[in-house]
Design a protein around this motif. Structure first.
Motif, PDB file in Angstrom:
ATOM      1  N   GLU A 239       0.705  -1.228   0.102  1.00  0.00           N
ATOM      2  CA  GLU A 239      -0.034   0.082   0.112  1.00  0.00           C
ATOM      3  C   GLU A 239       0.815   1.151   0.020  1.00  0.00           C
ATOM      4  N   ASN A 240       0.395   2.166  -0.643  1.00  0.00           N
ATOM      5  CA  ASN A 240       1.099   3.484  -0.531  1.00  0.00           C
ATOM      6  C   ASN A 240       0.153   4.783  -0.676  1.00  0.00           C
ATOM      7  N   ASN A 241       0.481   5.716   0.069  1.00  0.00           N
ATOM      8  CA  ASN A 241      -0.061   7.070  -0.264  1.00  0.00           C
ATOM      9  C   ASN A 241       0.614   7.629  -1.452  1.00  0.00           C
ATOM     10  N   ARG A 284       4.613   5.484   2.503  1.00  0.00           N
ATOM     11  CA  ARG A 284       4.029   4.216   2.926  1.00  0.00           C
ATOM     12  C   ARG A 284       3.134   4.430   4.327  1.00  0.00           C
ATOM     13  N   PRO A 285       1.973   3.750   4.345  1.00  0.00           N
ATOM     14  CA  PRO A 285       1.055   4.189   5.582  1.00  0.00           C
ATOM     15  C   PRO A 285       1.719   3.806   6.973  1.00  0.00           C
ATOM     16  N   GLU A 286       2.695   2.754   6.844  1.00  0.00           N
ATOM     17  CA  GLU A 286       3.200   2.217   8.139  1.00  0.00           C
ATOM     18  C   GLU A 286       4.241   3.055   8.517  1.00  0.00           C
ATOM     19  N   ARG A 318      -6.084   1.279  10.967  1.00  0.00           N
ATOM     20  CA  ARG A 318      -5.882   2.035   9.762  1.00  0.00           C
ATOM     21  C   ARG A 318      -6.413   3.285  10.151  1.00  0.00           C
ATOM     22  N   ARG A 320      -7.668   6.886   8.419  1.00  0.00           N
ATOM     23  CA  ARG A 320      -7.839   7.746   7.392  1.00  0.00           C
ATOM     24  C   ARG A 320      -7.486   9.260   7.870  1.00  0.00           C
ATOM     25  N   ILE A 329      -4.735  10.923   3.477  1.00  0.00           N
ATOM     26  CA  ILE A 329      -3.496  10.306   3.712  1.00  0.00           C
ATOM     27  C   ILE A 329      -3.982   8.989   4.658  1.00  0.00           C
ATOM     28  N   LEU A 330      -3.495   7.736   4.252  1.00  0.00           N
ATOM     29  CA  LEU A 330      -3.894   6.532   4.923  1.00  0.00           C
ATOM     30  C   LEU A 330      -2.649   6.323   5.878  1.00  0.00           C
ATOM     31  N   ALA A 331      -2.755   6.232   7.405  1.00  0.00           N
ATOM     32  CA  ALA A 331      -1.608   5.601   8.095  1.00  0.00           C
ATOM     33  C   ALA A 331      -2.182   4.137   8.790  1.00  0.00           C
ATOM     34  N   LYS A 332      -0.936   3.456   8.880  1.00  0.00           N
ATOM     35  CA  LYS A 332      -1.466   2.182   9.727  1.00  0.00           C
ATOM     36  C   LYS A 332      -0.212   2.236  10.967  1.00  0.00           C
TER      37      LYS A 332
END
Ligand code: ADP
Ligand code: MG
Length: 366
Positions: A239-241, A284-286, A318, A320, A329-332
């Motif tokens: 996954e990527n932003n 990357r979200p992570e 997760r 949003r 932006i998505l963050a994990k």
């Protein structure tokens, strides 16, 4: 690569009058390697495999097996084992007869045939199943029979085209590991086709990422994930932003980029132009740290954000996040670590230096 087992040289394939299914393919596969062709549907993976198997002819270019051009070699003389998504087992034959089939065709005598079939069935952990019919086996077991049949004549290379596509997720993951272990144990060369990036990362020594009949990048899983060569690979593998923006300043690798949603961010140039050019920033979200603070305590380099949604997924959460004017932006982050920012509340987001990359905006979004 010195002495590859398989070499594709400038291979191109057109069907009829349409656009080329495979554009100009150069690819080497080493002995003993598990090479995966990964890409969306229609990107040319099966066509590439079929040309190596001999079921399709290249329109241009050459394919070399052990250094020899195989254009004139019939499929059954190429010594290649093939496994497809549909198992294509013979329903009227027993499991053992199915597995013995390639040996019978090659005129291998009875006693040697029996011992090789037993060995192949042991390899896929179906030792006691030789007398059953395919219909008496589960989907996963049938696919293991197909694998045993493709490998029983000990071909130097086995081609697998989405072999696990018909299985449910748990079985697919189990079979991925099984194929990987068989590959490691026997040292056989494998060429594996999938559209599933997680499967590709699990299995492969190297992955060739296909898009539109071309290889965008060919690298080992870690390099592909950590250093994608372009925006397509960045978006397709893991996954990527992917945040669109414009380069405001560039000094060597270092770019300052004005995101379309407003904020100015720093990113390392991988494959992008200079000042004034459009680009996408991949993060990357992570890699994104999120803290539930007010905008006034923002650390240096942190961006103010709003938590739009927090989705609990057991082992991770997760988030949003709304950023700037309409950006998202998505963050994990791992679950159970610290407290979660409240949805609707303000947050600060930040990422370490080197986590953001800038690419030319060439993404066919998938
Ligand atoms: P993938 O396996 O990555 O999904 P394919 O190699 O099957 O991709 O297909 C690549 C392109 O070639 C697609 O546009 C597909 O429609 C086309 N294609 C594949 N096989 C044929 C065929 N037998 N005749 C005409 N076009 C084909
Ligand atoms: Mg295909």
């Amino acid at each position: 690569m010195a002495d590859p087992l398989v070499r594709f040289e400038r291979v191109r394939k057109t069907y009829g009058t349409g656009a080329a299914a495979v554009q100009s393919l150069d690819l080497d596969i080493a002995r003993g390697e598990l090479m995966t062709l990964l890409g969306p549907s229609g990107s040319g993976k099966t066509t590439t495999l079929m040309m190596l198997a001999g079921f399709e002819l290249p329109s241009e270019g050459r394919i070399l097996l052990e250094g020899r051009d195989i254009a004139q070699t019939a499929p059954h003389r190429r010594g290649i084992g093939v496994v497809f998504q549909s198992y294509a087992l013979f329903p009227h034959m027993t499991v053992a007869e199915n597995v013995a089939f390639p040996l019978s065709v090659r005129g291998v005598g009875r006693s040697e045939r029996d011992s090789r079939v037993a060995k192949a069935l042991d390899m896929v952990r179906l030792g006691g199943f030789g007398d059953r019919r395919p219909a008496q086996l589960s989907g996963g077991q049938q696919q293991r029979v197909a694998l045993a049949r493709a490998m029983v004549f000990e071909p130097p290379i086995v081609l697998l085209d989405e072999p696990l596509g018909a299985l449910d997720k748990a079985l697919r993951e189990e079979m991925q590991l099984e194929i990987r272990h068989i590959h490691q144990r026997l040292g056989v060369t494998m060429m594996y086709v999938t559209h599933d990036q997680a499967e590709a990362l699990t299995l492969s020594d190297r992955i060739a990422v296909f898009e539109g009949g071309r290889i965008r990048q060919c690298a080992d899983p870690k390099a592909l994930y950590d250093r994608p060569a372009d925006a397509f690979v960045a978006g397709f593998v893991g996954e990527n932003n992917l945040l669109p923006g414009t380069i405001e300043a560039r000094d060597g690798e270092e770019c300052s980029i004005r995101l379309r949603c407003g904020p100015l961010v720093q990113a390392s140039a991988v494959d992008c132009g200079g000042r004034g050019e459009a680009c996408v920033v991949a993060i990357r979200p992570e890699r994104i740290a999120v803290a539930g603070v007010t905008a006034s305590d923002l650390g240096e380099g942190a961006l103010p954000a709003t938590v739009l949604e927090a989705i609990f997924l057991g082992d991770h959460v997760r988030l949003r996040l709304g950023v700037g004017d309409g950006g998202e932006i998505l963050a994990k982050r791992p679950a159970g670590v610290g407290s979660l920012p409240e949805p609707g509340g303000p947050a600060a987001i930040a990422w370490p230096e080197g986590a953001a990359f800038a690419f030319r905006d060439t993404t066919p979004r998938v």
